[in-house]
Every structure is written in C-alpha cells, then in structure tokens.
Design a protein around this motif. Sequence first.
Motif, PDB file in Angstrom:
ATOM      1  N   ILE A   1     -12.439   5.306   5.381  1.00  0.00           N
ATOM      2  CA  ILE A   1     -13.291   5.390   4.205  1.00  0.00           C
ATOM      3  C   ILE A   1     -14.641   6.003   4.555  1.00  0.00           C
ATOM      4  O   ILE A   1     -15.252   6.714   3.751  1.00  0.00           O
ATOM      5  N   VAL A   2     -15.117   5.781   5.785  1.00  0.00           N
ATOM      6  CA  VAL A   2     -16.381   6.379   6.213  1.00  0.00           C
ATOM      7  C   VAL A   2     -16.223   7.884   6.383  1.00  0.00           C
ATOM      8  O   VAL A   2     -17.151   8.654   6.104  1.00  0.00           O
ATOM      9  N   GLN A   3     -15.060   8.327   6.827  1.00  0.00           N
ATOM     10  CA  GLN A   3     -14.811   9.759   6.951  1.00  0.00           C
ATOM     11  C   GLN A   3     -14.680  10.433   5.594  1.00  0.00           C
ATOM     12  O   GLN A   3     -15.035  11.607   5.449  1.00  0.00           O
ATOM     13  N   LEU A   4     -14.195   9.716   4.613  1.00  0.00           N
ATOM     14  CA  LEU A   4     -13.896  10.317   3.317  1.00  0.00           C
ATOM     15  C   LEU A   4     -15.088  10.373   2.372  1.00  0.00           C
ATOM     16  O   LEU A   4     -15.224  11.321   1.595  1.00  0.00           O
ATOM     17  N   VAL A   5     -15.939   9.342   2.403  1.00  0.00           N
ATOM     18  CA  VAL A   5     -16.941   9.151   1.352  1.00  0.00           C
ATOM     19  C   VAL A   5     -18.350   9.392   1.890  1.00  0.00           C
ATOM     20  O   VAL A   5     -18.703   8.875   2.951  1.00  0.00           O
ATOM     21  N   PRO A   6     -19.192  10.145   1.163  1.00  0.00           N
ATOM     22  CA  PRO A   6     -20.593  10.316   1.564  1.00  0.00           C
ATOM     23  C   PRO A   6     -21.333   8.990   1.574  1.00  0.00           C
ATOM     24  O   PRO A   6     -21.001   8.064   0.822  1.00  0.00           O
ATOM     25  N   SER A   7     -22.360   8.881   2.401  1.00  0.00           N
ATOM     26  CA  SER A   7     -23.092   7.620   2.572  1.00  0.00           C
ATOM     27  C   SER A   7     -23.610   7.061   1.262  1.00  0.00           C
ATOM     28  O   SER A   7     -23.493   5.868   0.972  1.00  0.00           O
TER      29      SER A   7
ATOM     30  N   ALA B   1       0.188  -7.488  15.525  1.00  0.00           N
ATOM     31  CA  ALA B   1      -0.222  -6.382  16.394  1.00  0.00           C
ATOM     32  C   ALA B   1      -0.461  -5.115  15.583  1.00  0.00           C
ATOM     33  O   ALA B   1      -1.443  -4.395  15.795  1.00  0.00           O
ATOM     34  N   ALA B   2       0.431  -4.829  14.640  1.00  0.00           N
ATOM     35  CA  ALA B   2       0.262  -3.635  13.810  1.00  0.00           C
ATOM     36  C   ALA B   2      -0.982  -3.743  12.941  1.00  0.00           C
ATOM     37  O   ALA B   2      -1.724  -2.771  12.763  1.00  0.00           O
ATOM     38  N   THR B   3      -1.232  -4.932  12.404  1.00  0.00           N
ATOM     39  CA  THR B   3      -2.400  -5.135  11.566  1.00  0.00           C
ATOM     40  C   THR B   3      -3.691  -4.951  12.351  1.00  0.00           C
ATOM     41  O   THR B   3      -4.696  -4.463  11.824  1.00  0.00           O
ATOM     42  N   ALA B   4      -3.683  -5.332  13.626  1.00  0.00           N
ATOM     43  CA  ALA B   4      -4.865  -5.166  14.483  1.00  0.00           C
ATOM     44  C   ALA B   4      -5.240  -3.701  14.637  1.00  0.00           C
ATOM     45  O   ALA B   4      -6.409  -3.378  14.876  1.00  0.00           O
ATOM     46  N   ALA B   5      -4.281  -2.809  14.519  1.00  0.00           N
ATOM     47  CA  ALA B   5      -4.565  -1.377  14.578  1.00  0.00           C
ATOM     48  C   ALA B   5      -4.878  -0.804  13.202  1.00  0.00           C
ATOM     49  O   ALA B   5      -5.745   0.056  13.050  1.00  0.00           O
ATOM     50  N   VAL B   6      -4.176  -1.295  12.180  1.00  0.00           N
ATOM     51  CA  VAL B   6      -4.306  -0.733  10.833  1.00  0.00           C
ATOM     52  C   VAL B   6      -5.676  -1.012  10.224  1.00  0.00           C
ATOM     53  O   VAL B   6      -6.310  -0.111   9.647  1.00  0.00           O
ATOM     54  N   GLN B   7      -6.170  -2.235  10.347  1.00  0.00           N
ATOM     55  CA  GLN B   7      -7.407  -2.594   9.643  1.00  0.00           C
ATOM     56  C   GLN B   7      -8.627  -1.815  10.140  1.00  0.00           C
ATOM     57  O   GLN B   7      -9.383  -1.276   9.330  1.00  0.00           O
ATOM     58  N   PRO B   8      -8.888  -1.714  11.452  1.00  0.00           N
ATOM     59  CA  PRO B   8     -10.014  -0.870  11.884  1.00  0.00           C
ATOM     60  C   PRO B   8      -9.838   0.595  11.485  1.00  0.00           C
ATOM     61  O   PRO B   8     -10.816   1.277  11.160  1.00  0.00           O
ATOM     62  N   ALA B   9      -8.605   1.085  11.511  1.00  0.00           N
ATOM     63  CA  ALA B   9      -8.364   2.472  11.107  1.00  0.00           C
ATOM     64  C   ALA B   9      -8.684   2.678   9.633  1.00  0.00           C
ATOM     65  O   ALA B   9      -9.302   3.684   9.246  1.00  0.00           O
ATOM     66  N   PHE B  10      -8.281   1.744   8.797  1.00  0.00           N
ATOM     67  CA  PHE B  10      -8.598   1.821   7.374  1.00  0.00           C
ATOM     68  C   PHE B  10     -10.116   1.826   7.153  1.00  0.00           C
ATOM     69  O   PHE B  10     -10.639   2.575   6.329  1.00  0.00           O
ATOM     70  N   GLN B  11     -10.826   0.969   7.882  1.00  0.00           N
ATOM     71  CA  GLN B  11     -12.274   0.895   7.730  1.00  0.00           C
ATOM     72  C   GLN B  11     -12.943   2.207   8.144  1.00  0.00           C
ATOM     73  O   GLN B  11     -13.917   2.635   7.533  1.00  0.00           O
ATOM     74  N   GLY B  12     -12.418   2.829   9.181  1.00  0.00           N
ATOM     75  CA  GLY B  12     -12.983   4.096   9.618  1.00  0.00           C
ATOM     76  C   GLY B  12     -12.664   5.235   8.665  1.00  0.00           C
ATOM     77  O   GLY B  12     -13.474   6.153   8.478  1.00  0.00           O
TER      78      GLY B  12
ATOM     79  N   VAL C   1      -7.141   5.013  -1.603  1.00  0.00           N
ATOM     80  CA  VAL C   1      -7.065   3.751  -2.359  1.00  0.00           C
ATOM     81  C   VAL C   1      -5.613   3.438  -2.723  1.00  0.00           C
ATOM     82  O   VAL C   1      -5.174   2.286  -2.627  1.00  0.00           O
ATOM     83  N   ALA C   2      -4.868   4.470  -3.122  1.00  0.00           N
ATOM     84  CA  ALA C   2      -3.458   4.244  -3.466  1.00  0.00           C
ATOM     85  C   ALA C   2      -2.675   3.750  -2.251  1.00  0.00           C
ATOM     86  O   ALA C   2      -1.889   2.799  -2.350  1.00  0.00           O
ATOM     87  N   GLY C   3      -2.894   4.400  -1.108  1.00  0.00           N
ATOM     88  CA  GLY C   3      -2.191   3.975   0.095  1.00  0.00           C
ATOM     89  C   GLY C   3      -2.551   2.571   0.510  1.00  0.00           C
ATOM     90  O   GLY C   3      -1.683   1.756   0.831  1.00  0.00           O
ATOM     91  N   ARG C   4      -3.843   2.275   0.483  1.00  0.00           N
ATOM     92  CA  ARG C   4      -4.263   0.942   0.890  1.00  0.00           C
ATOM     93  C   ARG C   4      -3.821  -0.111  -0.122  1.00  0.00           C
ATOM     94  O   ARG C   4      -3.524  -1.248   0.238  1.00  0.00           O
ATOM     95  N   GLY C   5      -3.766   0.275  -1.392  1.00  0.00           N
ATOM     96  CA  GLY C   5      -3.322  -0.672  -2.417  1.00  0.00           C
ATOM     97  C   GLY C   5      -1.877  -1.084  -2.235  1.00  0.00           C
ATOM     98  O   GLY C   5      -1.548  -2.274  -2.311  1.00  0.00           O
ATOM     99  N   VAL C   6      -0.989  -0.115  -1.981  1.00  0.00           N
ATOM    100  CA  VAL C   6       0.426  -0.477  -1.820  1.00  0.00           C
ATOM    101  C   VAL C   6       0.644  -1.224  -0.512  1.00  0.00           C
ATOM    102  O   VAL C   6       1.533  -2.088  -0.420  1.00  0.00           O
TER     103      VAL C   6
END
Length: 424
Positions: A134-140, A121-132, A20-25
């Motif tokens: 949170i799924v790796q970090l947090v239980p369903s 171009a960078a955002t096109a890579a960053v946003q799907p990575a960010f979405q993935g 959250v801190a990384g995504r916030g900044v």
Amino acid sequence: MIQSPVEPTAEWRGPYVRYVAGRGVSTAGTNLVNVVMAFAVLGVGGDGFDAGLVLACSVLTQTVLLPVGGVLADRVPRKALAAAGNAVLATAQAVMGTLLIVSPERAAVWMFVLASAVTGAATAAVQPAFQGLIVQLVPSASLQRANASLRLVLNLARIAVPGLGSLLGAKFGFGEVLVVASVSFAACALILLLGLRVSMPARDSGRTALLHGGKEGWQAFRSRPWMWGYALSGTIAVPLWLAGYQLLGPLILSGQQGGASYWGWVVSAFSAGMVLGSVVALRWSPRRLMLACVLVQAVWPLPLAVLAGSGPLPLLLGSMLISGMSLELAVVFFETAKQQQVPEHLIGRVTSLIMLGESALVPLGYVLAGTVADHLGAFQVMWICCLGIVVANTVLLLIPSLRRLSAVTEEKEDHVREQPAGVQ
C-alpha cells in the motif's frame, strides 16, 4: 530531495482498487477458516485441547516467523511474496477441505496442526508484504483515505463472512467451507499476479544487506520513540483487550440467562462500530495523527468496564459500538503515521516488529486471565484488564514526539519516501 509519486494525478487509484480487491478476498478466506476450524477439529474426534492447540499453532508460528517475513517483504518483490503466501494458504486449505469431503475418516488432529502451522508461516510473510504494497501504491498525502477505504472493505468482510461461513458449514459441511476459503486465497494470488502493477522501490542488493536486514529494521524502529512507545503500549493493551473481549466477556455472560445469545449481538455491535470508524476516518483528517490516535483510543476499553460493572445489555451494545469506532480510528491514524514516516524500503521490517510485539503475549494473556479468573472471579480480572489498557494508553501522552507528529499533506514535501523506479 526525496518525494513520493506524483500526487495531482489519479494514476494510483486503479492499482489501489485491485489491491483492495485482492486483500478483501484474502481476508474473506481467513474469516471462513477461522469460523469453522475449531468445529472441523472437533468433528474428526478432537477435544477442546486439540482445537486450542490447532488455533495456537497458527498464532505461534506467525509470531516466531514475523521478523523473517518482515525482512523478506523488504528484500523481494512484495507483490510476488504476497501472491506466493496466498497460494500456500490456498493449497493448505484445499488439501484439508478435500480430505474432509472425500475421506473424513482419514482426517486426524495432527494434520490440522500441520496445516495450521503452515498457515501461520504463510501469514507471517503475507501481512508485512501487504503493508508494504500500500505504501508503494498510494502517495503519502492520500494514505489516510486509502487506509480508511481499505479498512472499510475489510470490516464489512469481517461482519458478513463469518455468518455466511457458519451457514455454509451447517448446510454443506466444514470441508466445503475450507475449499471455498482456498478459492478466496487463490483469487487473491491471481489478482496480485495478473492485475496489479506496482512501482519497484530502490532496494539494497547483496548478501550483506540480506544478513543485516533485521538489524536495519530494528534501528529504524527504535529511533522513533513515538512508534516503539505505541508498540510497547500495544504489547500490554492488546493481550488485555483480547483476554477481556474474547474470554472474560463470554465467561461473564454465560452466567446470565440468554447470555450466549446476547454475545452474538455484542460482537456485531463492535464490528459495526469498526465500520463506522472507517467511514469517519474518510472524512476526518487530524493534523496531529498520533495525538488523535491516543485520544480516540482512550474510550476503547469502555465495554470491559460495562461488563465488569454488570451493565445492562443496551449499555453494553452502545459501549461496544463506541469501542469499535475508537479502535478503528486509532488503527487508521497509526497505520497512516507509520506509512508516512518510515522509509519505504524498511516498511516491511518495521511492520513485522510491531505485529510481533502485539501478538507475543497474547497466548500468555489468555492463559493468565483464565487461570486468575478461576480464583478471583471474571469480574475482578475484567477490571484489571480495563485499568491496564487505560494506563498503557495514557502514558503515551508523555512522549513529546508522539504529541507533535504531524500528518503529511499535499502541501508538504515527503522527506521519508524513496523515489520509486521501474515496474515489477
């Protein structure tokens, strides 16, 4: 049997806070860039067309490359991909900011166009990575609260940062603001690389999996009617909303005395509603996520109707507050449903397809709305936008799987996640 990470413990909370801190900044940096970019282009001698071209380049590049970014987000470590993307964003803004500070006379519009394309171009890579991530970090079962908490932080940043960016730009200069934005992106990259431990998902390996990654993501997307139906609705509703909110609204208020100053309060009311929606989502966990998503979204276009009907300012402010809360709840519910129902190794590709659908018609929506408004009037076009959103949202109730989709709880076993293994 496939299960999510063990949920009774709170081992995921520390990494999630860092995420959250990384995504916030990173979001703070994006908002700083957005608030000064057009002014910076005008400051080096560009005109309205040049400013529009620079802004459009970022959207178009992002839209074209989103499918590629989605495949990458499911093929390489997402932490590394998000960090690399933010490093590219930091570099692009640092170069432009430094140029504006040291040699503003050398800055040209084509440089901003190039930087904007790189940013997209960078955002096109960053946003799907960010979405993935949170799924790796947090239980369903904890995803809704995690999404709501994340959105609360991001919405607070969206309220505070633009005003701060405007003040910094007026006092110090636009180059200095871009440098501050580059520092925000760099901070995100460092937080991800140095402080974030992420469960490594099981991934297919080999050239064949890479070449057919897009097809696999498309199959996962199209096999879920509730998902592609909602995405198709967004393909129509999002351009209509942005045309009404960002173009027609200012056009209507510009014809009223003090309308320009009113619009700042209107935008603030909408942002405050989104913050309120995040808070509500922390407390309200509907059993049928997508049904709740569609129902709360029914009041989303309310302020467009108020604007089209020449409603008074207090009514407009109240409708914006309600609309912001409605949209925020819908976003949290949909993101949670997607994260719980899509297999983890496909989440990046599916996310990129949804984002592609939402953004594909936005440039066309701006052009059409402005052109038709010149002939029919902004009020009439605003009614068209409002009714179009209502219809696009209402037809979703005809999808049985959407109405029946239930949230994953701690008592239910997660059948869609893969067992994570190792640490990247």
